[in-house]
Design a protein around this motif. Structure first.
Motif, mmCIF file in Angstrom:
data_model
loop_
_atom_site.group_PDB
_atom_site.id
_atom_site.type_symbol
_atom_site.label_atom_id
_atom_site.label_comp_id
_atom_site.label_asym_id
_atom_site.label_seq_id
_atom_site.Cartn_x
_atom_site.Cartn_y
_atom_site.Cartn_z
ATOM 1 N N PRO A 29 15.185 16.784 -0.273
ATOM 2 C CA PRO A 29 15.163 15.458 -0.565
ATOM 3 C C PRO A 29 14.509 15.307 -2.119
ATOM 4 O O PRO A 29 13.672 15.733 -2.419
ATOM 5 C CB PRO A 29 14.151 14.876 0.589
ATOM 6 C CG PRO A 29 13.121 16.055 0.858
ATOM 7 C CD PRO A 29 14.003 17.205 0.819
ATOM 8 N N ALA A 30 15.448 14.086 -2.444
ATOM 9 C CA ALA A 30 14.982 13.709 -3.660
ATOM 10 C C ALA A 30 14.111 12.686 -3.612
ATOM 11 O O ALA A 30 13.252 12.258 -4.419
ATOM 12 C CB ALA A 30 16.335 13.100 -4.487
ATOM 13 N N LEU A 31 13.945 11.983 -2.401
ATOM 14 C CA LEU A 31 13.143 11.016 -1.849
ATOM 15 C C LEU A 31 11.604 11.403 -1.891
ATOM 16 O O LEU A 31 11.581 12.494 -0.900
ATOM 17 C CB LEU A 31 13.289 10.246 -0.732
ATOM 18 C CG LEU A 31 12.611 9.020 -0.260
ATOM 19 C CD1 LEU A 31 13.151 7.815 -1.226
ATOM 20 C CD2 LEU A 31 13.037 8.579 1.269
ATOM 21 N N ILE A 32 10.555 11.124 -2.490
ATOM 22 C CA ILE A 32 9.087 11.689 -2.757
ATOM 23 C C ILE A 32 8.609 11.429 -1.211
ATOM 24 O O ILE A 32 8.056 12.510 -0.762
ATOM 25 C CB ILE A 32 8.211 10.969 -3.826
ATOM 26 C CG1 ILE A 32 8.727 11.351 -4.959
ATOM 27 C CG2 ILE A 32 6.937 11.585 -3.406
ATOM 28 C CD1 ILE A 32 8.341 10.763 -6.263
ATOM 29 N N GLU A 33 8.644 10.395 -0.648
ATOM 30 C CA GLU A 33 8.118 10.186 0.702
ATOM 31 C C GLU A 33 8.590 11.018 1.956
ATOM 32 O O GLU A 33 8.051 11.448 2.704
ATOM 33 C CB GLU A 33 8.028 8.728 1.079
ATOM 34 C CG GLU A 33 9.595 8.412 1.451
ATOM 35 C CD GLU A 33 9.498 6.669 1.537
ATOM 36 O OE1 GLU A 33 9.939 6.008 2.361
ATOM 37 O OE2 GLU A 33 9.458 6.133 0.312
ATOM 38 N N ALA A 34 10.027 11.768 1.651
ATOM 39 C CA ALA A 34 10.312 12.587 2.528
ATOM 40 C C ALA A 34 10.080 13.928 2.432
ATOM 41 O O ALA A 34 10.519 15.069 3.095
ATOM 42 C CB ALA A 34 11.996 12.446 2.442
ATOM 43 N N GLN A 35 9.134 14.352 1.353
ATOM 44 C CA GLN A 35 8.696 15.786 0.941
ATOM 45 C C GLN A 35 7.403 15.796 1.660
ATOM 46 O O GLN A 35 6.488 16.361 0.978
ATOM 47 C CB GLN A 35 8.752 15.687 -0.579
ATOM 48 C CG GLN A 35 10.013 15.723 -1.148
ATOM 49 C CD GLN A 35 9.927 15.809 -2.750
ATOM 50 O OE1 GLN A 35 8.825 16.024 -3.169
ATOM 51 N NE2 GLN A 35 10.924 15.530 -3.417
ATOM 52 N N SER A 36 7.331 15.505 2.903
ATOM 53 C CA SER A 36 5.965 15.597 3.573
ATOM 54 C C SER A 36 6.266 15.863 4.936
ATOM 55 O O SER A 36 7.540 15.629 5.662
ATOM 56 C CB SER A 36 5.101 14.418 3.438
ATOM 57 O OG SER A 36 5.565 13.329 3.968
ATOM 58 N N GLU A 39 12.995 3.000 -8.150
ATOM 59 C CA GLU A 39 12.675 4.426 -9.219
ATOM 60 C C GLU A 39 11.378 5.177 -8.885
ATOM 61 O O GLU A 39 11.579 6.452 -8.564
ATOM 62 C CB GLU A 39 12.768 3.966 -10.514
ATOM 63 C CG GLU A 39 12.483 4.876 -11.544
ATOM 64 C CD GLU A 39 12.315 4.463 -13.136
ATOM 65 O OE1 GLU A 39 12.281 5.263 -13.813
ATOM 66 O OE2 GLU A 39 12.698 3.408 -13.184
ATOM 67 N N LYS A 40 10.425 4.576 -8.540
ATOM 68 C CA LYS A 40 9.303 5.388 -8.388
ATOM 69 C C LYS A 40 9.258 6.227 -7.050
ATOM 70 O O LYS A 40 8.317 6.943 -6.620
ATOM 71 C CB LYS A 40 8.099 4.326 -8.308
ATOM 72 C CG LYS A 40 7.690 3.616 -9.327
ATOM 73 C CD LYS A 40 7.456 4.445 -10.552
ATOM 74 C CE LYS A 40 7.419 3.870 -11.961
ATOM 75 N NZ LYS A 40 7.073 4.664 -13.267
ATOM 76 N N ARG A 41 10.201 5.675 -6.077
ATOM 77 C CA ARG A 41 10.439 6.474 -4.833
ATOM 78 C C ARG A 41 10.981 7.895 -4.928
ATOM 79 O O ARG A 41 11.087 8.477 -3.868
ATOM 80 C CB ARG A 41 11.077 5.663 -3.733
ATOM 81 C CG ARG A 41 10.275 4.111 -3.474
ATOM 82 C CD ARG A 41 10.944 3.456 -2.608
ATOM 83 N NE ARG A 41 11.075 4.175 -1.146
ATOM 84 C CZ ARG A 41 11.797 3.512 0.034
ATOM 85 N NH1 ARG A 41 12.287 2.378 -0.338
ATOM 86 N NH2 ARG A 41 11.795 4.226 1.099
ATOM 87 N N PHE A 42 11.454 7.987 -6.064
ATOM 88 C CA PHE A 42 12.269 9.381 -6.225
ATOM 89 C C PHE A 42 11.588 10.373 -7.253
ATOM 90 O O PHE A 42 10.875 9.846 -8.254
ATOM 91 C CB PHE A 42 13.662 9.128 -6.695
ATOM 92 C CG PHE A 42 14.560 8.502 -5.863
ATOM 93 C CD1 PHE A 42 15.266 9.415 -4.936
ATOM 94 C CD2 PHE A 42 14.525 7.080 -5.543
ATOM 95 C CE1 PHE A 42 15.976 8.581 -3.821
ATOM 96 C CE2 PHE A 42 15.334 6.365 -4.681
ATOM 97 C CZ PHE A 42 16.074 7.171 -3.857
ATOM 98 N N VAL A 43 11.744 11.631 -7.320
ATOM 99 C CA VAL A 43 11.358 12.506 -8.177
ATOM 100 C C VAL A 43 11.838 12.243 -9.632
ATOM 101 O O VAL A 43 13.157 11.775 -9.813
ATOM 102 C CB VAL A 43 11.798 14.033 -7.835
ATOM 103 C CG1 VAL A 43 11.044 14.576 -6.708
ATOM 104 C CG2 VAL A 43 13.190 14.098 -7.930
ATOM 105 N N PRO A 44 11.167 12.003 -10.558
ATOM 106 C CA PRO A 44 11.687 11.305 -11.846
ATOM 107 C C PRO A 44 12.611 11.938 -12.577
ATOM 108 O O PRO A 44 13.696 11.521 -12.869
ATOM 109 C CB PRO A 44 10.262 11.486 -12.776
ATOM 110 C CG PRO A 44 9.098 11.730 -11.690
ATOM 111 C CD PRO A 44 9.613 12.285 -10.644
ATOM 112 N N PHE A 45 12.768 13.263 -12.425
ATOM 113 C CA PHE A 45 13.756 14.032 -13.097
ATOM 114 C C PHE A 45 15.073 13.767 -12.519
ATOM 115 O O PHE A 45 16.112 13.544 -13.397
ATOM 116 C CB PHE A 45 13.571 15.778 -13.321
ATOM 117 C CG PHE A 45 13.830 16.345 -12.027
ATOM 118 C CD1 PHE A 45 15.166 16.668 -11.641
ATOM 119 C CD2 PHE A 45 12.857 16.354 -10.882
ATOM 120 C CE1 PHE A 45 15.338 17.471 -10.508
ATOM 121 C CE2 PHE A 45 13.371 17.246 -9.734
ATOM 122 C CZ PHE A 45 14.386 17.722 -9.703
#
Length: 413
Positions: free
Chosen positions: A332-339, A110-116
């Motif tokens: 990307p919905a995956l936060i770590e991919a937003q870099s 869960e914490k790896r994705f944008v919350p919304f």
């Protein structure tokens, strides 16, 4: 004779090998189908004995087919692609696997994705019914050349809705271009503003319609009416031929949608307008989402373990998520991919703006909201009542009261 026997044995062995190959079915729509196909060579290195069959249909046809398949509990794929607008209906159908339960245990991610996006796929009764893969951070695309011609500064579009309208009046007076394609576009943004935690766009936590009581609906209708009354919208529906022509010719100044619109403008909607467009935040700093894609596993799927493995690769693999963004504009919905370097690169089509950084900032600010089974019905009713206000002079209060009554009636069926 011996050669014939050898040939026959080889053919039999090849036939046997093919028969043993597992076929995994993925149902998707454009351009998600292309994203899945592009990911398969790498995924198949782990699963050389699996053949993935991607069944692609146009957006509407796909969701109609999946609705029918879920209702009949037959003809279901192993992996089902779901667009945000259908998520509530499909999640609450009871036909999808709860990915939070064993053997999936998706909650660990869960914490790896944008919350919304994660919250949108979670249903109180059915659990975590899908995994998010891409999102649509809300953005305002505007024609910078038209603003310059009108002497309007970009910040006039974003400071407040009042300044947004005033900027539109200046643009119309000095260039003849409309502010927006349709007044409904503004309504769509305002009704998504300030939604209380635990509620959805049209319903509260108890599943009751808020269309007739939430102030954001009255503000949205009144603002849309003001734009129509002042002749600031072209009265053109999105995705129509006239809309496409308006974007190409510069008769539409602003289009508010998901960040993915930038790719559509560049690749097929208005490729001849490179360098003329810019992207910025929505008026009053509103942070909202526009669409998004999810993967789910039907309860009647035949190959659930393989389906889950493929979904994890498509949603949790940083390189895969980034590749989907770079090649297909799937944010990307995956936060770590937003870099990474791609986010910091200027976008030539947008006048070398570093627009992706702004989209990322918006994505992280979007508050979680719930989706409900009857969201599409509520949206249809609200749009119909707004049309009554815009074209027939119906009062805003009466339109919202009628919408509230009809939505509640449909919910009780």
């Amino acid at each position: 004779m011996r050669k014939s026997c050898v040939f026959a044995l080889c053919a039999l062995a090849a036939s046997s090998a093919m028969a043993q190959k597992t076929v995994l079915t993925v149902a998707a729509f454009p351009a998600v189908d292309e994203i899945v196909k592009a990911a398969l060579p790498e995924w198949n290195k782990k699963h050389p004995d699996v053949e993935v069959k991607v069944v692609s249909r146009e957006y509407a046809d796909h969701h109609t087919a999946m609705t029918t398949a879920l209702a009949a509990s037959s003809g279901l794929p192993d992996v089902m692609t779901i667009e945000y607008g259908f998520l509530g209906r499909f999640s609450q159908s009871g036909g999808l696997e709860n990915l939070a339960a064993a053997p999936y245990s998706a909650q660990q991610f869960e914490k790896r994705f944008v919350p919304f996006a994660w919250a949108q796929a979670r249903d109180e009764r059915q659990g975590q019914t899908a995994m998010p893969t891409d999102i649509g951070p809300g953005a305002m695309f505007y024609r910078n050349d038209i603003l310059e011609k009108a002497g309007v500064k970009p910040e006039q579009l974003t400071t407040s809705w009042t300044s947004f309208v005033e900027a539109g009046k200046a643009v119309k007076a000095k260039t003849g271009s409309y502010l927006v394609a349709h007044a409904r576009d503004v309504k769509d943004i305002v009704i998504r503003t300030g939604i209380p935690a635990g509620e959805g766009i049209y319903y509260n936590a108890k599943g009751e319609s808020v269309v007739g009581t939430a102030p954001r609906f009255k503000k949205a209708f009144a603002l849309a009416k003001s734009i129509r009354d002042q002749g600031l919208d072209a009265k053109i529906n999105a995705w129509s031929n006239d809309w496409g022509e308006g974007l190409k010719r510069g008769t539409i100044t602003v289009q508010m949608m998901g960040a993915w619109l930038g790719g559509h403008l560049q690749n097929w909607l208005a490729p001849n307008t490179a360098g003329l467009w810019r992207s910025t935040t929505l008026p009053e700093g509103v942070a909202t989402s526009w669409g998004g894609t999810f993967y789910a596993i039907p309860k009647k799927a035949q190959n659930k373990a393989l389906a889950w493995d493929l979904i994890q690769y498509l949603t949790l693999n940083k390189a895969q998520q980034q590749a989907a963004f770079e090649k297909f504009n799937a944010f990307p919905a995956l936060i770590e991919a937003q870099s990474g370097p791609f986010f910091d690169q200027p976008v030539p089509f947008l006048g070398n703006q570093k627009a992706r950084v702004t989209w990322r900032d918006t994505a992280l600010k979007i508050a979680p909201t719930r989706v409900f089974r009857n969201d599409p019905i509520a949206e249809e009713i609200v749009n119909a009542e707004l049309d009554q206000v815009l074209t027939r002079g119906k009062s805003v209060d009466q339109a919202l009261a009628d919408a509230q009554r009809m939505i509640q009636r449909r919910a009780q069926r």
